[in-house]
Write a protein that holds these residues in place. Structure first.
Motif, PDB file in Angstrom:
ATOM      1  N   VAL A 135       0.850  -1.185   0.000  1.00  0.00           N
ATOM      2  CA  VAL A 135       0.000   0.000   0.000  1.00  0.00           C
ATOM      3  C   VAL A 135       0.888   1.238   0.000  1.00  0.00           C
ATOM      4  O   VAL A 135       1.731   1.394   0.884  1.00  0.00           O
ATOM      5  CB  VAL A 135      -0.921   0.010   1.246  1.00  0.00           C
ATOM      6  N   THR A 192      -0.176  -2.726  -4.878  1.00  0.00           N
ATOM      7  CA  THR A 192      -1.559  -3.173  -4.815  1.00  0.00           C
ATOM      8  C   THR A 192      -2.517  -1.990  -4.798  1.00  0.00           C
ATOM      9  O   THR A 192      -3.484  -1.958  -5.536  1.00  0.00           O
ATOM     10  CB  THR A 192      -1.796  -4.019  -3.548  1.00  0.00           C
ATOM     11  N   ALA A 193      -2.249  -1.034  -3.927  1.00  0.00           N
ATOM     12  CA  ALA A 193      -3.194   0.073  -3.806  1.00  0.00           C
ATOM     13  C   ALA A 193      -2.452   1.365  -3.480  1.00  0.00           C
ATOM     14  O   ALA A 193      -1.392   1.336  -2.869  1.00  0.00           O
ATOM     15  CB  ALA A 193      -4.204  -0.219  -2.709  1.00  0.00           C
ATOM     16  N   VAL A 215      -8.985   5.409  -2.166  1.00  0.00           N
ATOM     17  CA  VAL A 215      -8.035   4.322  -2.385  1.00  0.00           C
ATOM     18  C   VAL A 215      -8.195   3.878  -3.830  1.00  0.00           C
ATOM     19  O   VAL A 215      -9.285   3.506  -4.256  1.00  0.00           O
ATOM     20  CB  VAL A 215      -8.336   3.135  -1.446  1.00  0.00           C
ATOM     21  N   ILE A 216      -7.131   3.956  -4.592  1.00  0.00           N
ATOM     22  CA  ILE A 216      -7.234   3.636  -6.017  1.00  0.00           C
ATOM     23  C   ILE A 216      -6.137   2.676  -6.424  1.00  0.00           C
ATOM     24  O   ILE A 216      -5.099   2.597  -5.776  1.00  0.00           O
ATOM     25  CB  ILE A 216      -7.130   4.911  -6.873  1.00  0.00           C
ATOM     26  N   PRO A 217      -6.381   1.920  -7.498  1.00  0.00           N
ATOM     27  CA  PRO A 217      -5.301   1.091  -8.020  1.00  0.00           C
ATOM     28  C   PRO A 217      -4.265   1.967  -8.722  1.00  0.00           C
ATOM     29  O   PRO A 217      -4.604   3.059  -9.179  1.00  0.00           O
ATOM     30  CB  PRO A 217      -6.006   0.175  -9.025  1.00  0.00           C
TER      31      PRO A 217
END
Lengths: 465, 321
Positions: free
Chosen positions: A375, A440-441, A448-450
Motif C-alpha cells: 500500500v 496493490t493500492a 483508495v485507487i489502483p
C-alpha cells in the motif's frame, strides 16, 4: 599507436601560423587530439585556480560527452598522461558535482582527490547525467537570507523528505514575499515572479528540486499571476501568503490526516506491518491507527547510508508500538510473516510508478513475490505528470560525506568506504522506481485507487494539480 | 428474482415512498436505518451494499437542488423507479456485448449460477452453436440449476466437478462468470471457486470474462481475500482443541486399524465414512472469494467493455467526479 602520427600535423599547422583546419577536414584522431589539448589547457588553468568554478563547469560538461567516446575506444591501454589527467578531473567534477561548494570544506577536498583517481569510464558514464547541475553564480540577483539558509539545509541533507522540503520551501517563500517590495514602474505579478525565480534557482543549485516543491511552486506562480493588478501591494502579499497557507493546510496537513484514516481501515488487530526508511505519511498512518486502539506490530526496514528508519523507529516506539528494526539485506527472513507493507513516496507518476527512497523497489518486489499487499500512502500533490519507466532516467546522487557518514562504532573507520579512491567510485543514488505491477493500492486523500488509475485523480479533485 | 443491488434500491425507494419523515434530516435517518437493517439481515451483504451506495449517490445528487421535502421525495422515488426499470435492460445489453466474443462452436466454462451469464448464453445460442461446462459449485450446488436451464434450452451442457476445472481447462475457449460485485481495484467478488477458475484460466492462457451490471460496481478496495468484508475469524479457522484420536479408546492395536480401512469398528469411526461435509464444516467455509484484477481479461458491463483498470476510472467518474 595509430594516434601518434596525425598528432603532429595539427600542431605543426598551428605553429606555422596557418589558419586552423576546420574540424570537418581533420581526421577523427586529429580532432580527438585537438580536443584533448584544449581540455588539458583548461584543466591546468583550473587546477592552479580556485575550488569554486561555476563558469567553467558548463563547457566541461558539454565537452565531456564527445571525449567519453574516444576514451572508451582507446580503452584502458591509456594514452598520454595529460589525457588521463583531464579525464579524471572532468569525471571528478561531474560526479562530485552536487557536493556543496558553499560548505567550503568538502568542496576544497575535491581538487586534491582528482589527481589520485584513475579512469573508470564504464561505471560513471551510466550515471553521468545525474550530477550535471546548473550552478548559478552566488550572488546573482539578491538572494533572501532565508533562502540561503534553506539552501544550506538542503545541501547538507538536514531537511530530507518530500513533505518536509516542500513545507520548508513554502514557509521560506512566505518570508520572501513578506519582505518583498515592488520596485518602481513594475507590477507585483511580473516582478515577483522573476524575483522568486532567482530564489528558486539558488535552491535548485543546492539540491535538485523535488516533485512536491515543483508542484507547489507551480501553483504559487499561478496564484501570483492571478493577483489583481489594482490590489495594493500589502493586500496582494497578504493574499498570497494566505493562499500558501491554504495550500499547506489542504494538500499536506489535512490530506495527511485523511490518508491516515483511510489507510487505517486496512490495518486490523494482530497485523504485522512492514515499512521502509522513513515516510512522514506512513508514520502518521501508524500512529493514528495505534491511537485508535488497534494492536499491531511493525517491521522497520532501513538501509545505509541515510539510515532514516532510526527516526521512524524512535517515533513509533515512544508511542508504544512494538517494532523490530532490520536492514534491507535481512528482509528475506521476515517477509513471510508480514501481512501488509506500507510505503511512502517521493512522487507518483502518471503510469502508476512510485518514485521513492532507494530500496523501496526491492521491498515491494519481495512483498509481491509473497503475495503480500503493498500500500502506497501518498498525497495528491505528489503526482507528477511525467511517466517514468526505470530508475535511471531521473535520479539523484547523494554525497558520501557529512550527513551520510553514519557508521556503527564497532567497525573500524578505515574498512568503510567513505570517499572515492583509486579504482573505486562510490555511487549513492537516492531514489528508485517501483513499477505499478508491484503495487496493490495507492491511498490518497481522495480515495483508495489502483496504481493504474492515477489519471483519474484530477477528475476526483476537480482541478489541475 | 432480482439481483441483490437492485433489490436494495427497490427496497429503499419503497422506504422513501412510504416514509412519513418531515425534514431532510429525518429522511436521511430513515435511509440510514433502512440500509443498516438490510445489511444486518444478510450475512453476505456485498451486493446489497452496492445498491445502497448507489441509492446514496442519487440522494446526494438530488440534494443539490433541494426544494420542498415532498417534491424531493417524489423526485427520489421517481428516480429510483426509473433506475430499476432501466436496470432490467442492462443484462440484455451485456448479452449483446458478450455475443461478440462467442464464436461458432465455442466451448464455454461458467461457474455456479448467474442470471447475467444465463441471459448471455441463451442470447448466443440463438445464432451460434455453443457448448457449456458448468461447475457444480458446492456446497450450494447452483451449477446444477444452470445445467437444467441450459439443457432445457437445448444447449449441450455438462456439469464439472469443482476439482476438475483444471482437467477441462485446455478444452475450453473462454471462461464466463457472473459477479456479486466488481470492486475499485478491478477485481471480482463472486461465489467461492471463481478465483480458482481464474488462476487456472490464467495459467492455461484462456480469457476470463466477468459479466457485471454497473450497479454491481463498488468503491470497495480489498487488498486480499482476507481483507473482504465477509472474511473474519469464523472463516476456515483451525479447531481450538484437536479431538483425541478415536482408535485408542477402543483398545485396538494400531495394526488392526490399518487393516480395517472400510467398515467402521467403533461408533465414533462412523464419522470417517461420511461422504460429504457436515453443515458445521460447510459453515466454516467462505461463500464468496476475491479474484485479483490481473487474472481478469475483461469486465463486460452495460456501460461498456472495460478492462479491470477501467473499472476504477468509471467508479471515480461516477462517485467522485
Amino acid at each position: 599507436m595509430s594516434s601518434e602520427q596525425p598528432h603532429q600535423t595539427p600542431q605543426q599547422g598551428r605553429e606555422s601560423s596557418q589558419p586552423l583546419r576546420s574540424p570537418k577536414t581533420m581526421t577523427k584522431a586529429e580532432r580527438r587530439e585537438l580536443q584533448e589539448k584544449q581540455r588539458a589547457a583548461k584543466a591546468s588553468a583550473k587546477a592552479s585556480g580556485q575550488a569554486n568554478k561555476p563558469a567553467t563547469k558548463q563547457p566541461e560538461g558539454g565537452g565531456e560527452k564527445s571525449s567519453g567516446k574516444p576514451s572508451g575506444k582507446q580503452g584502458s591501454g591509456g594514452g598520454p598522461s595529460t589525457q588521463a589527467q583531464t579525464l579524471h578531473q572532468r569525471r571528478g567534477s561531474r560526479v562530485g558535482g552536487d557536493i556543496p561548494r558553499l560548505g567550503g570544506g568538502p568542496g576544497g577536498n575535491i581538487v586534491s582527490d582528482l589527481s589520485s583517481r584513475s579512469i573508470n569510464p564504464r561505471g560513471v558514464r551510466i550515471f553521468s547525467h545525474f550530477g550535471l547541475q546548473q550552478k548559478s553564480g552566488a550572488g546573482k540577483g539578491l538572494i533572501h537570507p532565508a533562502v540561503v539558509r534553506l539552501g544550506l539545509l538542503f545541501s547538507n541533507f538536514q531537511i530530507t523528505g518530500a513533505n518536509a522540503r516542500c513545507l520548508a520551501t513554502l514557509i521560506t517563500f512566505k518570508h520572501v514575499i513578506q519582505d518583498y517590495t515592488t520596485p518602481r514602474n513594475n507590477t507585483l505579478t511580473r516582478h515577483l515572479m522573476n524575483h522568486l525565480s532567482a530564489q528558486i534557482s539558488h535552491l535548485v543549485a543546492a539540491r535538485p528540486m523535488s516533485v512536491t516543491m515543483g508542484n507547489a511552486i507551480r501553483q504559487l506562480k499561478v496564484e501570483i499571476s492571478g493577483v489583481d493588478i489594482d490590489l495594493p501591494e500589502q493586500d496582494a502579499k497578504e493574499s498570497l501568503c494566505e493562499k500558501i497557507d491554504n495550500y499547506i493546510q489542504e494538500r499536506i496537513t489535512v490530506a495527511g490526516q485523511v490518508i491516515a484514516q483511510s489507510a487505517g481501515f486496512k490495518i486490523k488487530n494482530g497485523d504485522v506491518l512492514l515499512t521502509y526508511a522513513r515516510s512522514s505519511v506512513v508514520e502518521q498512518v501508524l500512529l493514528q491507527a495505534h491511537k485508535e486502539g488497534k494492536s499491531f506490530s511493525v517491521y522497520v526496514v532501513d538501509s545505509r547510508p541515510m539510515l532514516e528508519g532510526k527516526k521512524l523507529l524512535a517515533a513509533l516506539t515512544s508511542a508504544g508500538i512494538p517494532c523490530t528494526y532490520l536492514l534491507l539485506s535481512a528482509i528475506g527472513s521476515v517477509i513471510a510473516e508480514v501481512s501488509t507493507v506500507f510505503i511512502g513516496a517521493h512522487s507518483l507518476h502518471s503510469n502508476g510508478a512510485v518514485h521513492s527512497r532507494a530500496g523501496t523497489a526491492l521491498v515491494s518486489m519481495m512483498a509481491k513475490q509473497h503475495s503480500i499487499p503493498v500500500v502506497v500512502c501518498c498525497e495528491t500533490y505528489k503526482i507528477s505528470e511525467t511517466v517514468q519507466l526505470d530508475s535511471f532516467t531521473k535520479n539523484e546522487l547523494g554525497p558520501m560525506n557529512g550527513a551520510f557518514s553514519i557508521f556503527p562504532i564497532s567497525i573500524p573507520r578505515e574498512s568503510l568506504a567513505t570517499e572515492n579512491t583509486a579504482n573505486l567510485e562510490i555511487l549513492n543514488p537516492l531514489y528508485d522506481l517501483t513499477p505499478p505491477r508491484n503495487i496493490t493500492a495507492v491511498v490518497t486523500e481522495v480515495g483508495v485507487i489502483p496504481p493504474t488509475s492515477i489519471g483519474t485523480i484530477h477528475m476526483a479533485l476537480g482541478r489541475m494539480i | 428474482k432480482v439481483a441483490p443491488p437492485l433489490a436494495a434500491i427497490m427496497a429503499l425507494t419503497e422506504l422513501i415512498e412510504k416514509s412519513t419523515a418531515g425534514t431532510m434530516f429525518e429522511l436521511s435517518g430513515v435511509l440510514d436505518k433502512g440500509t443498516q437493517q438490510l445489511t444486518d439481515r444478510v450475512p453476505n451483504s456485498i451486493g446489497l451494499n452496492a445498491g445502497c451506495e448507489l441509492f446514496n449517490l442519487f440522494v446526494t445528487v438530488a440534494t443539490h437542488d433541494l426544494g420542498v421535502l415532498s417534491d424531493f421525495k417524489d423526485k427520489l422515488v421517481r428516480q429510483g423507479n426509473q433506475y430499476i426499470a432501466e436496470a432490467a435492460l442492462y443484462s440484455e445489453k451485456i448479452a449483446g456485448f458478450t455475443n461478440g466474443f462467442v464464436k461458432d462452436g465455442s466451448v464455454i466454462l461458467t461457474h455456479s449460477h448467474s442470471r447475467v451469464v444465463m441471459k448471455a448464453l441463451l442470447h448466443a445460442h440463438k445464432r451460434k452453436r455453443i457448448s457449456v461446462y458448468v461447475t457444480e459449485a458446492k456446497p450450494r450446488g447452483l451449477g446444477l440449476k444452470t445445467h437444467e436451464m441450459l439443457t432445457a434450452a437445448g444447449i449441450p451442457c455438462t456439469v464439472v466437478l469443482d476439482s476438475a476445472v483444471a482437467y477441462v481447462m485446455d478444452k475450453v475457449d473462454f471462461v464466463l462468470v457472473g459477479s456479486e460485485a466488481v470492486v475499485e481495484s478491478g477485481g471480482l467478488i463472486n461465489a467461492t471457486g471463481s478465483n480458482q477458475i481464474a488462476i487456472i484460466a490464467k495459467y492455461a492462457n484462456k480469457p476470463f470474462y466477468a459479466l457485471a451490471e454497473s450497479f454491481k460496481f463498488r468503491r470497495l478496495f480489498p487488498l486480499s481475500q482476507y481483507d473482504l468484508p465477509t472474511h473474519g475469524p469464523g472463516i476456515l479457522p483451525f479447531p481450538r482443541q484437536v479431538p483425541p484420536p478415536t482408535s485408542v479408546t477402543n483398545g485396538q492395536s494400531p495394526s488392526d486399524d490399518l487393516k480395517d480401512a472400510g467398515p467402521p469398528v467403533s461408533p465414533s469411526a462412523g464419522s470417517l465414512a461420511r461422504k460429504s461435509m457436515s453443515a458445521e464444516q460447510i459453515a466454516l467455509n467462505p461463500e464468496v472469494d476475491y479474484t485479483k484484477p490481473d487474472l481478469i481479461s475483461l469486465v463486460i458491463s452495460d456501460v461498456g467493455i472495460l478492462t479491470p483498470e477501467g473499472v476504477s476510472h468509471y467508479l471515480v467518474g461516477m462517485f467522485a467526479g
